[in-house]
Write a protein that holds these residues in place. Structure first.
Motif, PDB file in Angstrom:
ATOM      1  N   TRP A 122       0.843  -1.199   0.000  1.00 63.46           N
ATOM      2  CA  TRP A 122       0.000   0.000   0.000  1.00 63.46           C
ATOM      3  C   TRP A 122       0.875   1.244   0.000  1.00 63.46           C
ATOM      4  O   TRP A 122       0.674   2.160  -0.793  1.00 63.46           O
ATOM      5  N   TYR A 123       1.871   1.276   0.886  1.00 60.52           N
ATOM      6  CA  TYR A 123       2.779   2.423   0.972  1.00 60.52           C
ATOM      7  C   TYR A 123       3.558   2.593  -0.325  1.00 60.52           C
ATOM      8  O   TYR A 123       3.686   3.715  -0.832  1.00 60.52           O
ATOM      9  N   ASP A 124       4.075   1.503  -0.874  1.00 54.25           N
ATOM     10  CA  ASP A 124       4.838   1.580  -2.128  1.00 54.25           C
ATOM     11  C   ASP A 124       3.995   2.214  -3.230  1.00 54.25           C
ATOM     12  O   ASP A 124       4.483   3.081  -3.969  1.00 54.25           O
ATOM     13  N   HIS A 125       2.747   1.805  -3.342  1.00 53.64           N
ATOM     14  CA  HIS A 125       1.871   2.379  -4.371  1.00 53.64           C
ATOM     15  C   HIS A 125       1.562   3.844  -4.058  1.00 53.64           C
ATOM     16  O   HIS A 125       1.630   4.697  -4.953  1.00 53.64           O
ATOM     17  N   ALA A 126       1.221   4.142  -2.805  1.00 55.06           N
ATOM     18  CA  ALA A 126       0.890   5.516  -2.425  1.00 55.06           C
ATOM     19  C   ALA A 126       2.071   6.453  -2.683  1.00 55.06           C
ATOM     20  O   ALA A 126       1.887   7.582  -3.153  1.00 55.06           O
ATOM     21  N   PHE A 127       3.272   5.984  -2.444  1.00 53.58           N
ATOM     22  CA  PHE A 127       4.469   6.783  -2.720  1.00 53.58           C
ATOM     23  C   PHE A 127       4.665   6.953  -4.225  1.00 53.58           C
ATOM     24  O   PHE A 127       4.923   8.057  -4.701  1.00 53.58           O
ATOM     25  N   LYS A 128       4.518   5.855  -4.952  1.00 48.66           N
ATOM     26  CA  LYS A 128       4.747   5.883  -6.403  1.00 48.66           C
ATOM     27  C   LYS A 128       3.843   6.889  -7.107  1.00 48.66           C
ATOM     28  O   LYS A 128       4.279   7.577  -8.032  1.00 48.66           O
ATOM     29  N   VAL A 129       2.593   6.987  -6.673  1.00 46.41           N
ATOM     30  CA  VAL A 129       1.650   7.880  -7.345  1.00 46.41           C
ATOM     31  C   VAL A 129       1.589   9.265  -6.699  1.00 46.41           C
ATOM     32  O   VAL A 129       0.812  10.116  -7.121  1.00 46.41           O
ATOM     33  N   GLY A 158     -10.849  -6.982   1.920  1.00 51.32           N
ATOM     34  CA  GLY A 158     -10.399  -7.644   0.704  1.00 51.32           C
ATOM     35  C   GLY A 158      -9.914  -6.706  -0.381  1.00 51.32           C
ATOM     36  O   GLY A 158      -9.698  -7.136  -1.521  1.00 51.32           O
ATOM     37  N   LEU A 159      -9.729  -5.411  -0.054  1.00 48.76           N
ATOM     38  CA  LEU A 159      -9.203  -4.492  -1.052  1.00 48.76           C
ATOM     39  C   LEU A 159      -7.750  -4.828  -1.346  1.00 48.76           C
ATOM     40  O   LEU A 159      -7.019  -5.296  -0.459  1.00 48.76           O
ATOM     41  N   THR A 160      -7.329  -4.574  -2.558  1.00 55.00           N
ATOM     42  CA  THR A 160      -5.915  -4.676  -2.881  1.00 55.00           C
ATOM     43  C   THR A 160      -5.217  -3.457  -2.292  1.00 55.00           C
ATOM     44  O   THR A 160      -5.876  -2.460  -1.958  1.00 55.00           O
ATOM     45  N   PRO A 161      -3.892  -3.479  -2.185  1.00 56.64           N
ATOM     46  CA  PRO A 161      -3.193  -2.284  -1.708  1.00 56.64           C
ATOM     47  C   PRO A 161      -3.471  -1.052  -2.578  1.00 56.64           C
ATOM     48  O   PRO A 161      -3.617   0.052  -2.050  1.00 56.64           O
ATOM     49  N   VAL A 162      -3.576  -1.234  -3.889  1.00 54.37           N
ATOM     50  CA  VAL A 162      -3.881  -0.107  -4.783  1.00 54.37           C
ATOM     51  C   VAL A 162      -5.276   0.431  -4.478  1.00 54.37           C
ATOM     52  O   VAL A 162      -5.479   1.641  -4.346  1.00 54.37           O
ATOM     53  N   GLU A 163      -6.244  -0.457  -4.335  1.00 53.54           N
ATOM     54  CA  GLU A 163      -7.608  -0.027  -3.996  1.00 53.54           C
ATOM     55  C   GLU A 163      -7.633   0.646  -2.626  1.00 53.54           C
ATOM     56  O   GLU A 163      -8.356   1.627  -2.421  1.00 53.54           O
ATOM     57  N   GLY A 164      -6.851   0.127  -1.697  1.00 51.76           N
ATOM     58  CA  GLY A 164      -6.775   0.723  -0.367  1.00 51.76           C
ATOM     59  C   GLY A 164      -6.203   2.120  -0.401  1.00 51.76           C
ATOM     60  O   GLY A 164      -6.679   3.014   0.314  1.00 51.76           O
ATOM     61  N   ALA A 165      -5.201   2.345  -1.239  1.00 52.32           N
ATOM     62  CA  ALA A 165      -4.625   3.692  -1.366  1.00 52.32           C
ATOM     63  C   ALA A 165      -5.634   4.656  -1.969  1.00 52.32           C
ATOM     64  O   ALA A 165      -5.782   5.788  -1.508  1.00 52.32           O
ATOM     65  N   ILE A 166      -6.363   4.195  -2.967  1.00 50.92           N
ATOM     66  CA  ILE A 166      -7.380   5.038  -3.591  1.00 50.92           C
ATOM     67  C   ILE A 166      -8.477   5.367  -2.575  1.00 50.92           C
ATOM     68  O   ILE A 166      -8.914   6.527  -2.464  1.00 50.92           O
ATOM     69  N   ALA A 167      -8.907   4.378  -1.809  1.00 55.59           N
ATOM     70  CA  ALA A 167      -9.934   4.599  -0.798  1.00 55.59           C
ATOM     71  C   ALA A 167      -9.429   5.550   0.293  1.00 55.59           C
ATOM     72  O   ALA A 167     -10.170   6.418   0.752  1.00 55.59           O
ATOM     73  N   PHE A 168      -8.187   5.383   0.694  1.00 57.52           N
ATOM     74  CA  PHE A 168      -7.639   6.187   1.777  1.00 57.52           C
ATOM     75  C   PHE A 168      -7.473   7.652   1.363  1.00 57.52           C
ATOM     76  O   PHE A 168      -7.795   8.553   2.134  1.00 57.52           O
ATOM     77  N   PHE A 169      -6.964   7.883   0.173  1.00 56.98           N
ATOM     78  CA  PHE A 169      -6.630   9.230  -0.251  1.00 56.98           C
ATOM     79  C   PHE A 169      -7.656   9.853  -1.202  1.00 56.98           C
ATOM     80  O   PHE A 169      -7.525  11.012  -1.572  1.00 56.98           O
ATOM     81  N   GLY A 170      -8.644   9.071  -1.596  1.00 56.49           N
ATOM     82  CA  GLY A 170      -9.634   9.555  -2.560  1.00 56.49           C
ATOM     83  C   GLY A 170     -10.516  10.652  -1.997  1.00 56.49           C
ATOM     84  O   GLY A 170     -10.637  10.845  -0.793  1.00 56.49           O
ATOM     85  N   THR A 171     -11.151  11.354  -2.897  1.00 56.83           N
ATOM     86  CA  THR A 171     -12.079  12.411  -2.534  1.00 56.83           C
ATOM     87  C   THR A 171     -13.402  11.811  -2.104  1.00 56.83           C
ATOM     88  O   THR A 171     -13.948  10.945  -2.790  1.00 56.83           O
ATOM     89  N   VAL A 172     -13.915  12.265  -0.980  1.00 54.54           N
ATOM     90  CA  VAL A 172     -15.204  11.801  -0.491  1.00 54.54           C
ATOM     91  C   VAL A 172     -16.282  12.690  -1.109  1.00 54.54           C
ATOM     92  O   VAL A 172     -16.206  13.911  -1.063  1.00 54.54           O
ATOM     93  N   HIS A 173     -17.278  12.059  -1.688  1.00 60.28           N
ATOM     94  CA  HIS A 173     -18.357  12.823  -2.340  1.00 60.28           C
ATOM     95  C   HIS A 173     -19.550  12.921  -1.435  1.00 60.28           C
ATOM     96  O   HIS A 173     -19.900  12.086  -0.718  1.00 60.28           O
TER      97      HIS A 173
END
Length: 69
Positions: A23-30, A54-69
């Motif tokens: 998760w951290y590796d992806h969050a850093f990369k993007v 069951g989220l993937t690390p990529v999905e978890g990063a998107i969920a964590f840092f994504g915009t809440v609508h």
């Protein structure tokens, strides 16, 4: 070399640590995070919830840092 402390951990903890590392590796990369990133208890609990869901690390990063609508 065998890491006895690491081998004594339950498989769930080993898997969760690997997931958070990915998760951290992806969050850093993007560009979501920059070192030093402090993993406090609240963040760790939230990430564990994504892992349990069951989220993937990529999905978890998107969920964590994504915009809440």
């Amino acid at each position: 070399m065998i890491d006895d402390a690491h081998n004594a951990l339950p498989q769930y903890v080993i898997d969760l640590r690997a997931w958070i590392s990915d998760w951290y590796d992806h969050a850093f990369k993007v560009g979501f995070v920059r070192p030093p990133f402090m993993l406090d208890e609240a963040i760790a609990d939230r990430l564990e919830g994504y892992f349990k869901a069951g989220l993937t690390p990529v999905e978890g990063a998107i969920a964590f840092f994504g915009t809440v609508h």
